[in-house]
Each structure stands twice: as structure tokens, then as C-alpha cells.
Design a protein around this motif. Structure first.
Motif, short mmCIF file in Angstrom:
data_model
loop_
_atom_site.label_atom_id
_atom_site.label_comp_id
_atom_site.label_asym_id
_atom_site.label_seq_id
_atom_site.Cartn_x
_atom_site.Cartn_y
_atom_site.Cartn_z
N SER A 3 12.05 -13.02 -59.80
CA SER A 3 11.63 -14.09 -60.72
C SER A 3 10.73 -15.10 -60.00
O SER A 3 9.82 -15.66 -60.61
CB SER A 3 12.83 -14.77 -61.35
OG SER A 3 13.63 -15.37 -60.35
N LEU A 4 10.98 -15.34 -58.72
CA LEU A 4 10.10 -16.24 -57.96
C LEU A 4 8.72 -15.62 -57.80
O LEU A 4 7.70 -16.30 -57.94
CB LEU A 4 10.71 -16.55 -56.59
CG LEU A 4 11.95 -17.43 -56.59
CD1 LEU A 4 12.49 -17.59 -55.18
CD2 LEU A 4 11.64 -18.79 -57.18
N LYS A 5 8.69 -14.33 -57.53
CA LYS A 5 7.40 -13.65 -57.40
C LYS A 5 6.66 -13.67 -58.74
O LYS A 5 5.45 -13.90 -58.77
CB LYS A 5 7.61 -12.21 -56.93
CG LYS A 5 6.32 -11.46 -56.73
CD LYS A 5 6.56 -10.05 -56.24
CE LYS A 5 5.25 -9.30 -56.10
NZ LYS A 5 5.45 -7.92 -55.69
N ALA A 6 7.38 -13.45 -59.82
CA ALA A 6 6.75 -13.47 -61.15
C ALA A 6 6.20 -14.86 -61.46
O ALA A 6 5.10 -14.99 -62.03
CB ALA A 6 7.76 -13.05 -62.22
N THR A 7 6.93 -15.89 -61.06
CA THR A 7 6.47 -17.27 -61.28
C THR A 7 5.19 -17.53 -60.49
O THR A 7 4.25 -18.13 -60.99
CB THR A 7 7.56 -18.27 -60.86
OG1 THR A 7 8.71 -18.03 -61.65
CG2 THR A 7 7.09 -19.70 -61.05
N MET A 8 5.17 -17.05 -59.25
CA MET A 8 3.97 -17.24 -58.42
C MET A 8 2.78 -16.47 -59.00
O MET A 8 1.65 -16.98 -59.01
CB MET A 8 4.27 -16.79 -56.98
CG MET A 8 5.26 -17.70 -56.27
SD MET A 8 5.78 -17.08 -54.66
CE MET A 8 4.36 -17.42 -53.69
N GLN A 112 5.90 -24.96 -55.79
CA GLN A 112 7.34 -25.08 -55.97
C GLN A 112 8.03 -23.73 -55.81
O GLN A 112 9.07 -23.63 -55.14
CB GLN A 112 7.66 -25.67 -57.35
CG GLN A 112 9.11 -25.97 -57.57
CD GLN A 112 9.63 -27.07 -56.67
OE1 GLN A 112 8.91 -28.00 -56.32
NE2 GLN A 112 10.88 -26.97 -56.27
N ALA A 113 7.47 -22.68 -56.38
CA ALA A 113 8.05 -21.35 -56.24
C ALA A 113 7.99 -20.89 -54.79
O ALA A 113 8.95 -20.29 -54.28
CB ALA A 113 7.33 -20.35 -57.15
N ARG A 114 6.90 -21.18 -54.12
CA ARG A 114 6.78 -20.82 -52.70
C ARG A 114 7.82 -21.55 -51.86
O ARG A 114 8.44 -20.97 -50.97
CB ARG A 114 5.38 -21.14 -52.20
CG ARG A 114 5.14 -20.68 -50.76
CD ARG A 114 3.78 -21.04 -50.28
NE ARG A 114 3.68 -22.49 -50.22
CZ ARG A 114 2.58 -23.16 -49.95
NH1 ARG A 114 1.46 -22.50 -49.76
NH2 ARG A 114 2.56 -24.46 -49.90
N SER A 115 8.03 -22.82 -52.16
CA SER A 115 9.03 -23.61 -51.44
C SER A 115 10.44 -23.04 -51.67
O SER A 115 11.24 -22.94 -50.73
CB SER A 115 8.97 -25.06 -51.90
OG SER A 115 10.00 -25.81 -51.33
N MET A 116 10.73 -22.67 -52.91
CA MET A 116 12.05 -22.08 -53.21
C MET A 116 12.21 -20.74 -52.52
O MET A 116 13.28 -20.42 -52.00
CB MET A 116 12.21 -21.94 -54.73
CG MET A 116 12.33 -23.27 -55.44
SD MET A 116 12.23 -23.17 -57.23
CE MET A 116 13.55 -22.08 -57.62
N TYR A 117 11.15 -19.97 -52.47
CA TYR A 117 11.17 -18.67 -51.80
C TYR A 117 11.42 -18.86 -50.30
O TYR A 117 12.21 -18.14 -49.70
CB TYR A 117 9.84 -17.96 -52.06
CG TYR A 117 9.81 -16.51 -51.65
CD1 TYR A 117 10.47 -15.54 -52.39
CD2 TYR A 117 9.09 -16.10 -50.53
CE1 TYR A 117 10.44 -14.21 -52.03
CE2 TYR A 117 9.05 -14.77 -50.17
CZ TYR A 117 9.73 -13.83 -50.92
OH TYR A 117 9.69 -12.51 -50.55
N GLN A 118 10.75 -19.84 -49.72
CA GLN A 118 10.93 -20.12 -48.30
C GLN A 118 12.35 -20.59 -48.01
O GLN A 118 12.96 -20.18 -47.02
CB GLN A 118 9.93 -21.18 -47.82
CG GLN A 118 9.99 -21.44 -46.33
CD GLN A 118 9.64 -20.22 -45.50
OE1 GLN A 118 8.69 -19.52 -45.80
NE2 GLN A 118 10.43 -19.95 -44.47
N SER A 119 12.91 -21.41 -48.88
CA SER A 119 14.30 -21.87 -48.73
C SER A 119 15.27 -20.69 -48.80
O SER A 119 16.24 -20.63 -48.03
CB SER A 119 14.66 -22.89 -49.80
OG SER A 119 13.87 -24.04 -49.67
#
Length: 126
Positions: A3-8, A112-119
Motif C-alpha cells: 500500500s505504501l508503494k501504491a501510494t508512492m 510522507q509515504a517514503r518517510s513511512m516506508y523508511q520507518s
């Protein structure tokens, strides 16, 4: 994680679309003083997945430009009139501003999605 990848990917698609909108508006502004120029309009269609947008084509605005009397202009018709472009600078600037703000919103979503992915990756490393 998908879902993070889809958001990005959706944010990226939105940024690409807004870049095309700005490009079309820039072309219109550049040709605003060109006699007979017709304003370009970007038509957009949502893809079936609903996750991304796809620019389908650039169309010409069919509204007529203002007729101006200028018999010395080489483009003048038999009566001495030329047809001005149908570009409104106010409309184009408003379109560019809207596209710019939409681009920024998509960029913030991507960040924001990249930051969540990194976290998430940081948590998995522990």
C-alpha cells in the motif's frame, strides 16, 4: 508494504500529470499573441484501477478568437481582419497555479509515504 508503494506510485502519476498541465499552459501563454492560435486543453482520463491518472490527449479549444482590424498584417483576410488567439492569460495563470498546488500536494504525499516506508525498514532492521 504494497500500500505504501501504491501510494508512492499514485503520487508520482499525479506529479507527472501536473507537469503535463503546466507544459500545456506554458505553450498557451507563449503563443497568446500569435494570431489564429487556438488554446490547447489537456484531457485526462482515470484509469480503470483508480490508482493513477493518464493524460489521454491534447485538444484544441474550439472557441473563436477576437477579430481585429489590421489591414497591413500579412495574415489579414480580404476585409483586413485577423483572428487573434483565444488564449486568456488570466485563465492560463489560474490553471498553472492550480497545477502547481496539485503537484506540491502529490509531492508531499510521496514524501510522507517514503518517510513511512523508511520507518518501517528501520523497525525491521532491529
Amino acid at each position: 508494504m504494497d500500500s505504501l508503494k501504491a501510494t508512492m506510485m499514485q503520487a508520482l502519476s499525479g506529479m507527472q500529470l501536473q507537469t503535463k498541465r503546466i507544459d500545456v499552459s506554458s505553450q498557451n501563454i507563449s503563443n497568446a499573441d500569435t494570431p489564429g492560435y487556438r488554446r490547447k486543453i489537456l484531457t485526462v482520463e482515470e484509469q480503470s484501477s483508480g490508482a493513477a491518472f493518464m493524460a489521454t490527449r491534447v485538444q484544441l479549444d474550439q472557441s473563436e478568437g477576437e477579430r481585429q482590424y489590421d489591414p497591413e498584417n500579412p495574415l489579414a483576410d480580404g476585409e483586413g481582419y485577423i483572428t487573434a488567439s483565444n488564449v486568456s492569460l488570466v485563465t492560463e495563470m489560474a490553471d498553472m497555479r492550480e497545477a502547481n498546488r496539485s503537484y506540491e500536494a502529490n509531492l508531499n504525499s510521496f514524501r510522507q509515504a517514503r518517510s513511512m516506508y523508511q520507518s518501517l525498514l528501520d523497525v525491521l532492521k532491529r
